[in-house]
Design an enzyme around this catalytic site. Structure first.
Site, mmCIF file in Angstrom:
data_model
loop_
_atom_site.group_PDB
_atom_site.id
_atom_site.type_symbol
_atom_site.label_atom_id
_atom_site.label_comp_id
_atom_site.label_asym_id
_atom_site.label_seq_id
_atom_site.Cartn_x
_atom_site.Cartn_y
_atom_site.Cartn_z
ATOM 1 N N ARG A 62 -1.870 -2.363 0.797
ATOM 2 C CA ARG A 62 -0.999 -3.526 0.595
ATOM 3 C C ARG A 62 -1.646 -4.787 1.177
ATOM 4 O O ARG A 62 -1.507 -5.892 0.641
ATOM 5 C CB ARG A 62 0.357 -3.253 1.261
ATOM 6 C CG ARG A 62 1.389 -4.310 0.986
ATOM 7 C CD ARG A 62 2.763 -3.868 1.455
ATOM 8 N NE ARG A 62 3.767 -4.878 1.184
ATOM 9 C CZ ARG A 62 4.629 -5.340 2.077
ATOM 10 N NH1 ARG A 62 4.619 -4.857 3.317
ATOM 11 N NH2 ARG A 62 5.509 -6.254 1.760
ATOM 12 N N HIS A 66 -2.080 -8.451 -0.582
ATOM 13 C CA HIS A 66 -1.512 -9.682 -0.029
ATOM 14 C C HIS A 66 -2.600 -10.667 0.393
ATOM 15 O O HIS A 66 -2.368 -11.871 0.428
ATOM 16 C CB HIS A 66 -0.565 -9.358 1.132
ATOM 17 C CG HIS A 66 0.745 -8.800 0.665
ATOM 18 N ND1 HIS A 66 1.947 -9.066 1.269
ATOM 19 C CD2 HIS A 66 1.052 -7.984 -0.366
ATOM 20 C CE1 HIS A 66 2.933 -8.445 0.634
ATOM 21 N NE2 HIS A 66 2.396 -7.769 -0.357
ATOM 22 N N ASN A 94 5.298 -10.950 4.594
ATOM 23 C CA ASN A 94 4.171 -10.247 5.227
ATOM 24 C C ASN A 94 4.529 -9.575 6.549
ATOM 25 O O ASN A 94 3.675 -8.910 7.154
ATOM 26 C CB ASN A 94 3.014 -11.228 5.461
ATOM 27 C CG ASN A 94 2.255 -11.517 4.176
ATOM 28 O OD1 ASN A 94 2.192 -10.664 3.289
ATOM 29 N ND2 ASN A 94 1.691 -12.705 4.072
ATOM 30 N N HIS A 191 2.466 1.969 -5.130
ATOM 31 C CA HIS A 191 3.724 2.387 -4.496
ATOM 32 C C HIS A 191 3.881 3.903 -4.519
ATOM 33 O O HIS A 191 4.945 4.409 -4.167
ATOM 34 C CB HIS A 191 4.920 1.691 -5.158
ATOM 35 C CG HIS A 191 4.972 0.210 -4.878
ATOM 36 N ND1 HIS A 191 5.852 -0.649 -5.493
ATOM 37 C CD2 HIS A 191 4.234 -0.568 -4.035
ATOM 38 C CE1 HIS A 191 5.660 -1.884 -5.050
ATOM 39 N NE2 HIS A 191 4.678 -1.861 -4.166
#
Ligand code: HEM
Length: 314
Positions: A62, A66, A94, A191
């Site tokens: 992740r 990001h 975040n 995911h």
């Protein structure tokens, strides 16, 4: 053990046959002369950390997303806020990012061997790749040579996709960055690892719709009874990189609205069904999409710097 040996062979082949993977000023053998141990140090650091806490694989993957989606893959996500600047990492989107210590640890070990050479942006990209493999996912190649950016502003994170976007909004948001609808579905397959907190999906529970399985609504409601920070795994195998996430979407048991929408929409439904049926196809498309993600708007040479400490500008 077999996977570890396989990894060493693949890493050697990287450099030998890496030329086709060299893009945009990045190259497979970028650290071959200046810091040949860099790649191995990252891999060992990630493997050791994930052996102690396998849930952190999700955090590292992740983190790459990001980082790259905002200001490109330039480690802007790692910079700490200062008294004059609130950095990306302090944005609500975040706050649940995890794995910063693993990047710090790899950077410290690399700095001890070859100071000022290996960028934090390259370390994030390598660590995400190693996390996918460590969780039993595919192994993909990435060229190196990214420089670290100098800008990290909380307001830039408004461009991170919200979990309440529908499939066409997701396709549009990712399309602006060069991703296809197939990339969107494959990347959402990240995911397959990790969890969402109740605050990311509780709005779905006030007016559950027909796209949600009713017993899954009960499951999510039970999770949320423990508060906004209670964690719900995305699928039944939260530490294993597999296609169970897509099977969950077929059962109307996607955790986020932005997950479930992918199997409700004609433009993406067949792709979801394809991955649910054929894990190898998911793995292949995921690797291609992660290579694309890892190269997003990279900074080269004078556009950035090689930070000494990933949390602070030089
Ligand atoms: C398609 C748009 C996406 C949306 C709207 C989205 C949104 C979210 C949200 C809301 C969470 C839970 C955060 C929390 O509640 O703490 C999450 C977790 C996660 N996301 Fe995404 N995401 C998207 C795409 C991606 C992509 C492209 C990747 C990586 C390639 C990714 C990897 C992850 C991982 C691994 C987790 C679990 C993190 C953990 O357990 O620490 N996501 N995402």
């Amino acid at each position: 053990m077999v996977r570890a040996n396989l990894l060493s062979v693949i890493m050697l082949m990287h450099v030998i046959i890496g030329l086709p993977y060299n893009v945009k000023g990045l190259s497979m053998g970028y650290y071959l002369m200046s810091c040949p141990a860099a790649e191995q140090i990252v891999t060992n650091t990630v493997n050791n950390a994930l052996q102690a806490d396998p849930t952190l694989a999700a955090g590292l993957i992740r983190m790459l997303f990001h980082d790259c989606f905002i200001e490109g893959c330039d480690a802007s996500i790692l910079l700490d806020s200062t008294k004059d600047n609130t950095a990306e990492k302090d944005s609500p989107a975040n706050l649940s990012l995890r794995g910063y210590e693993i990047i710090d640890d790899a950077k410290k070990k690399i700095e001890a061997r070859c100071p000022g050479v290996v960028s934090c942006a390259d370390i994030i990209a390598m660590a995400a790749r190693d996390a996918v493999f460590s969780a039993n996912g595919p192994y993909y190649q990435i060229p190196k040579g990214r420089f670290d950016g100098k800008r990290s502003k909380i307001e830039d994170t408004r461009n991170l996709p919200s979990p309440f976007l529908n499939a066409s909004q997701l396709i549009q948001t990712f399309g602006q960055r060069g991703f296809t609808p197939q990339d969107v579905v494959a990347l959402s397959g990240a995911h397959t690892l990790g969890v969402a907190r109740c605050s990311s999906f509780k709005a779905r529970l006030t007016t559950p719709d027909s796209s949600m399985d009713s017993s899954f609504v009960t499951t999510l409601t039970k999770t949320c009874s423990a508060g906004d920070n209670a964690e719900q795994p995305f699928d039944a195998t939260r530490n294993n990189f597999d296609n169970a996430y897509f099977n969950a979407l077929q059962r109307k048991s996607g955790v986020l609205f932005s997950d479930q929408t992918l199997s409700n929409t004609p433009a993406t439904r067949n792709i979801v069904n394809g991955y649910a049926f054929n894990q190898a196809k998911f793995f292949f498309d995921f690797q291609m999409a992660m290579q694309k993600m890892s190269n997003l708007d990279v900074k080269l040479g004078s556009q950035g710097e090689v930070r000494k400490n990933c949390r602070i500008l030089n």
